[in-house]
Design a protein around this motif. Structure first.
Motif, PDB file in Angstrom:
ATOM      1  N   LEU A   1       0.746  -1.243  -0.030  1.00 21.73           N
ATOM      2  CA  LEU A   1      -0.041  -0.044  -0.188  1.00 21.73           C
ATOM      3  C   LEU A   1       0.789   1.021  -0.199  1.00 21.73           C
ATOM      4  O   LEU A   1       0.307   2.512  -0.133  1.00 21.73           O
ATOM      5  N   THR A   2       2.245   1.043   0.150  1.00 24.28           N
ATOM      6  CA  THR A   2       2.885   2.321   0.035  1.00 24.28           C
ATOM      7  C   THR A   2       3.576   2.275  -1.488  1.00 24.28           C
ATOM      8  O   THR A   2       3.442   3.279  -1.925  1.00 24.28           O
ATOM      9  N   LEU A   3       3.764   1.067  -2.103  1.00 26.09           N
ATOM     10  CA  LEU A   3       4.333   1.036  -3.287  1.00 26.09           C
ATOM     11  C   LEU A   3       3.408   1.705  -4.268  1.00 26.09           C
ATOM     12  O   LEU A   3       3.756   2.270  -5.318  1.00 26.09           O
ATOM     13  N   GLY A   4       2.238   1.166  -4.135  1.00 26.40           N
ATOM     14  CA  GLY A   4       1.220   1.080  -5.121  1.00 26.40           C
ATOM     15  C   GLY A   4       0.787   2.919  -5.362  1.00 26.40           C
ATOM     16  O   GLY A   4       1.239   3.401  -6.622  1.00 26.40           O
ATOM     17  N   PRO A   5       0.267   3.743  -4.295  1.00 22.03           N
ATOM     18  CA  PRO A   5       0.031   5.339  -4.418  1.00 22.03           C
ATOM     19  C   PRO A   5       1.507   5.740  -4.587  1.00 22.03           C
ATOM     20  O   PRO A   5       1.613   6.674  -5.571  1.00 22.03           O
ATOM     21  N   GLY A   6       2.743   5.118  -4.140  1.00 23.26           N
ATOM     22  CA  GLY A   6       4.029   5.963  -4.322  1.00 23.26           C
ATOM     23  C   GLY A   6       4.284   5.661  -5.962  1.00 23.26           C
ATOM     24  O   GLY A   6       4.968   6.689  -6.570  1.00 23.26           O
ATOM     25  N   TRP A   7       4.148   4.530  -6.393  1.00 23.35           N
ATOM     26  CA  TRP A   7       4.262   4.355  -7.892  1.00 23.35           C
ATOM     27  C   TRP A   7       3.538   5.357  -8.724  1.00 23.35           C
ATOM     28  O   TRP A   7       3.965   6.166  -9.720  1.00 23.35           O
TER      29      TRP A   7
ATOM     30  N   ILE B   1      11.170   0.282   2.034  1.00 16.61           N
ATOM     31  CA  ILE B   1      11.698  -0.669   0.945  1.00 16.61           C
ATOM     32  C   ILE B   1      10.733  -0.306  -0.328  1.00 16.61           C
ATOM     33  O   ILE B   1      11.045   0.113  -1.380  1.00 16.61           O
ATOM     34  N   ALA B   2       9.510  -0.014   0.076  1.00 13.16           N
ATOM     35  CA  ALA B   2       8.544   0.078  -0.945  1.00 13.16           C
ATOM     36  C   ALA B   2       8.887   1.489  -1.587  1.00 13.16           C
ATOM     37  O   ALA B   2       8.602   1.640  -2.866  1.00 13.16           O
ATOM     38  N   GLY B   3       8.977   2.523  -0.942  1.00  9.65           N
ATOM     39  CA  GLY B   3       9.518   3.892  -1.303  1.00  9.65           C
ATOM     40  C   GLY B   3      10.352   3.864  -2.165  1.00  9.65           C
ATOM     41  O   GLY B   3      10.646   4.870  -3.109  1.00  9.65           O
ATOM     42  N   ALA B   4      11.671   3.223  -1.930  1.00  4.97           N
ATOM     43  CA  ALA B   4      12.744   2.932  -2.797  1.00  4.97           C
ATOM     44  C   ALA B   4      12.369   2.362  -4.012  1.00  4.97           C
ATOM     45  O   ALA B   4      13.123   3.141  -5.165  1.00  4.97           O
ATOM     46  N   PHE B   5      11.598   1.707  -4.058  1.00  7.41           N
ATOM     47  CA  PHE B   5      11.085   0.940  -5.477  1.00  7.41           C
ATOM     48  C   PHE B   5      10.526   2.024  -6.316  1.00  7.41           C
ATOM     49  O   PHE B   5      10.218   1.835  -7.527  1.00  7.41           O
TER      50      PHE B   5
ATOM     51  N   ALA C   1      -1.041   0.076 -14.279  1.00  5.77           N
ATOM     52  CA  ALA C   1      -0.782  -1.285 -13.948  1.00  5.77           C
ATOM     53  C   ALA C   1      -0.109  -1.499 -12.458  1.00  5.77           C
ATOM     54  O   ALA C   1      -0.780  -2.135 -11.535  1.00  5.77           O
ATOM     55  N   GLY C   2       0.855  -1.076 -12.161  1.00  8.47           N
ATOM     56  CA  GLY C   2       1.609  -0.979 -11.076  1.00  8.47           C
ATOM     57  C   GLY C   2       0.689  -0.636 -10.038  1.00  8.47           C
ATOM     58  O   GLY C   2       0.697  -1.488  -8.886  1.00  8.47           O
ATOM     59  N   PRO C   3       0.154   0.737  -9.628  1.00 10.85           N
ATOM     60  CA  PRO C   3      -0.711   0.647  -8.440  1.00 10.85           C
ATOM     61  C   PRO C   3      -1.820  -0.019  -8.251  1.00 10.85           C
ATOM     62  O   PRO C   3      -2.090  -0.685  -7.196  1.00 10.85           O
ATOM     63  N   ILE C   4      -2.540  -0.463  -9.313  1.00 10.97           N
ATOM     64  CA  ILE C   4      -3.572  -1.602  -8.948  1.00 10.97           C
ATOM     65  C   ILE C   4      -3.197  -2.801  -8.555  1.00 10.97           C
ATOM     66  O   ILE C   4      -3.697  -3.466  -7.652  1.00 10.97           O
ATOM     67  N   VAL C   5      -2.204  -3.393  -9.023  1.00  8.46           N
ATOM     68  CA  VAL C   5      -1.663  -4.685  -8.750  1.00  8.46           C
ATOM     69  C   VAL C   5      -1.254  -4.572  -7.199  1.00  8.46           C
ATOM     70  O   VAL C   5      -1.546  -5.492  -6.466  1.00  8.46           O
ATOM     71  N   PHE C   6      -0.392  -3.514  -6.692  1.00  4.68           N
ATOM     72  CA  PHE C   6       0.124  -3.414  -5.464  1.00  4.68           C
ATOM     73  C   PHE C   6      -1.065  -3.192  -4.439  1.00  4.68           C
ATOM     74  O   PHE C   6      -1.054  -3.773  -3.243  1.00  4.68           O
ATOM     75  N   VAL C   7      -1.713  -2.351  -4.745  1.00  3.75           N
ATOM     76  CA  VAL C   7      -3.049  -1.976  -3.826  1.00  3.75           C
ATOM     77  C   VAL C   7      -3.949  -3.097  -3.646  1.00  3.75           C
ATOM     78  O   VAL C   7      -4.277  -3.385  -2.376  1.00  3.75           O
TER      79      VAL C   7
ATOM     80  N   GLY D   1      -4.731  -5.178   0.081  1.00  2.00           N
ATOM     81  CA  GLY D   1      -5.920  -5.530   0.787  1.00  2.00           C
ATOM     82  C   GLY D   1      -6.181  -7.100   1.082  1.00  2.00           C
ATOM     83  O   GLY D   1      -6.488  -7.371   1.883  1.00  2.00           O
ATOM     84  N   ALA D   2      -5.510  -7.943   0.052  1.00  5.86           N
ATOM     85  CA  ALA D   2      -5.614  -9.316   0.088  1.00  5.86           C
ATOM     86  C   ALA D   2      -4.807  -9.733   1.319  1.00  5.86           C
ATOM     87  O   ALA D   2      -5.062 -10.852   2.014  1.00  5.86           O
TER      88      ALA D   2
END
Length: 474
Positions: free
Chosen positions: A241-247, A374-378, A414-420, A424-425
């Motif tokens: 949830l950091t990587l999705g919106p951060g992306w 870690i997510a913010g770095a990516f 694509a990136g944000p949807i997959v990670f968000v 939730g899962a």
């Protein structure tokens, strides 16, 4: 209201608002650093995309060990100022110094400059973020009250972000050019840090939970946190949830100007709508959690966010009015991500204290901050070099090919949807609900009654009831 003196577990609104004030600069920085600062380095200071992305990823990887160390030290801190108040006072000047160096950076800076000051910046945000989260978890003990508290904290962070987003809009009206906007953001945040913390540090009560006579430091206790299933699930959820919106944030300006046909000012207005939605989204998500529970609320908001993001691609290009509902919807749903996880971590922290007899909240939040780092770095370290590899040119005035624009669009959606959705899962089947947490609190209250009453430091002017850097082992 003294939350520790009365039998009521409900905090007064002035207490919550005073505590939440220090999230104003952190919310402002979240938007400024994620959305505006990297493109500013690339477009206005002549730093290549590869250097910008490499600097962010390098710093995040170097920084990953900082939060757990801070968490261990913070949980063991005893000072006459309190535990978390002491660390907030320490972190504020560190963050101010780094904000000045990054937002007032001269033209021609290189990799070493970026890495050095980003390290200082993330140290400051780590100290303030961990201290504030752990303080909030101790300030509020009840399952639903924590959702309320962290909902207001999130709303104040959104307000800080909104003010930052108004700066580009106001700058254009005042005739300031693009090279002055990001430095203006920096000055605003620089002075907001000390101003916003004065009331919180002076007036917010600090409650230190009593501890058992177990040893203060046992390696197996810390290892048990790393392998605790609930914490692992929240770790993965926070990362996703950091990587999705951060992306999405990293590519936002490029996507809305070059793909969707909006001007930079229009893109800022739409981002403002997205962030403004969080002022309503945060408290209303907290209210929804009272009915659905926290984990179900998180699953609902992640799914709704992903649906809203899909709508962005089918809206007419350059049409601000048509884009406003979709941006508001996404911002409303995203506001619940962080606050639900922070509230759930506080509940797990109670369970850990019941099991170990020691406070581990700072370390628990530190491990979750590690996931966010870690997510913010990516988010930047992968997206920026990826765009460069795909042939996208971010330079102001550059003309990109249709293929480069298409790659930008796929990367943005694509990136944000997959990670968000993955985030939730991660909480499907979560069992630490209100009923189970209430039993944990009853067990803690029973055991706490056998030890000294939890001391409360009302303000910096009161006499603290805790030892100075107490070494109970000695």
């Amino acid at each position: 209201m003294n939350p520790g003196a009365s039998g009521s577990s409900r905090l007064s609104l002035p207490t919550i608002l005073g505590f939440a004030l220090s999230n104003l600069p952190l919310g402002a920085l979240a938007v400024a650093v994620a959305v505006y600062l990297p493109p500013y380095f690339a477009s206005n200071l002549g730093v290549s995309l590869a250097v910008v992305g490499g600097a962010w990823m390098t710093v995040r990887l170097l920084d990953i060990g900082v939060d757990p160390v801070l968490g261990v030290i913070m949980d063991r801190t005893r000072t006459r100022l309190g535990r978390y108040r002491f660390w907030m006072l320490l972190g504020a000047p560190v963050l101010m110094l780094s904000v000045f160096a990054l937002f007032q950076a001269p033209h021609g800076i290189g990799l070493v400059y970026l890495i050095g000051w980003l390290l200082v910046f993330y140290l400051g945000t780590s100290i303030l973020g961990l201290g504030h989260s752990a303080w909030g978890a101790n300030l509020s003990k009840e399952y639903h009250e924590r959702s309320r508290l962290f909902g207001v904290v999130a709303a104040l962070g959104v307000i800080g972000a909104v003010v930052v987003l108004l700066i580009p809009i106001g700058a254009e009206a005042l005739g300031r050019d693009a090279t002055e906007i990001v430095p203006d953001m920096g000055w605003f945040i620089f002075w907001l840090i000390p101003v916003s913390m004065i009331w919180m540090l002076l007036r917010t009560p600090e409650i230190i939970a009593p501890e058992t006579d177990h040893p203060r430091f046992r390696l197996r206790d810390y290892w048990s946190l790393l392998v605790k299933p609930d914490l692992l699930r929240l770790f993965l959820a926070q990362m996703a949830l950091t990587l999705g919106p951060g992306w999405m944030s990293a590519l936002y300006i490029f996507f809305f100007t070059d793909s969707r046909g909006f001007t930079a000012t229009e893109a800022s207005i739409l981002l403002l709508i997205y962030v403004l939605a969080g002022i309503a989204g945060a408290p209303l998500t907290a209210l929804l959690a009272r009915r659905l529970s926290k984990h179900r609320t998180l699953m609902v908001t992640t799914t709704a966010y992903s649906i809203g993001l899909c709508m962005v691609m089918i809206l007419p290009k350059g049409n601000v009015a048509a884009a406003i509902p979709a941006m508001f919807w996404c911002g409303f749903m995203a506001a619940g991500f962080d606050l639900m996880i922070r509230a759930m971590l506080a509940d797990v922290g109670d369970e850990v204290r019941l099991e170990q007899g020691q406070e581990r909240l700072s370390l628990i939040y530190a491990l979750n901050a590690l996931a966010a780092k870690i997510a913010g770095a990516f988010a930047i370290g992968v997206t920026f070099p990826l765009l460069q590899r795909l042939g996208y040119n971010p330079t102001e005035g550059a003309v990109n090919t249709e293929g480069a624009i298409r790659s930008l669009e796929w990367a943005y959606i694509a990136g944000p949807i997959v990670f968000v959705m993955l985030g939730g899962a991660c909480v499907i089947g979560w069992r630490l609900d209100a009923e189970r947490h209430a039993q944990i609190r009853r067990d803690l209250d029973t055991r706490d009654a056998q030890y000294a009453e939890a001391p409360i430091l009302e303000s910096l002017s009161s006499e603290p009831a805790i030892p100075v850097l107490g070494d109970r082992d000695s």
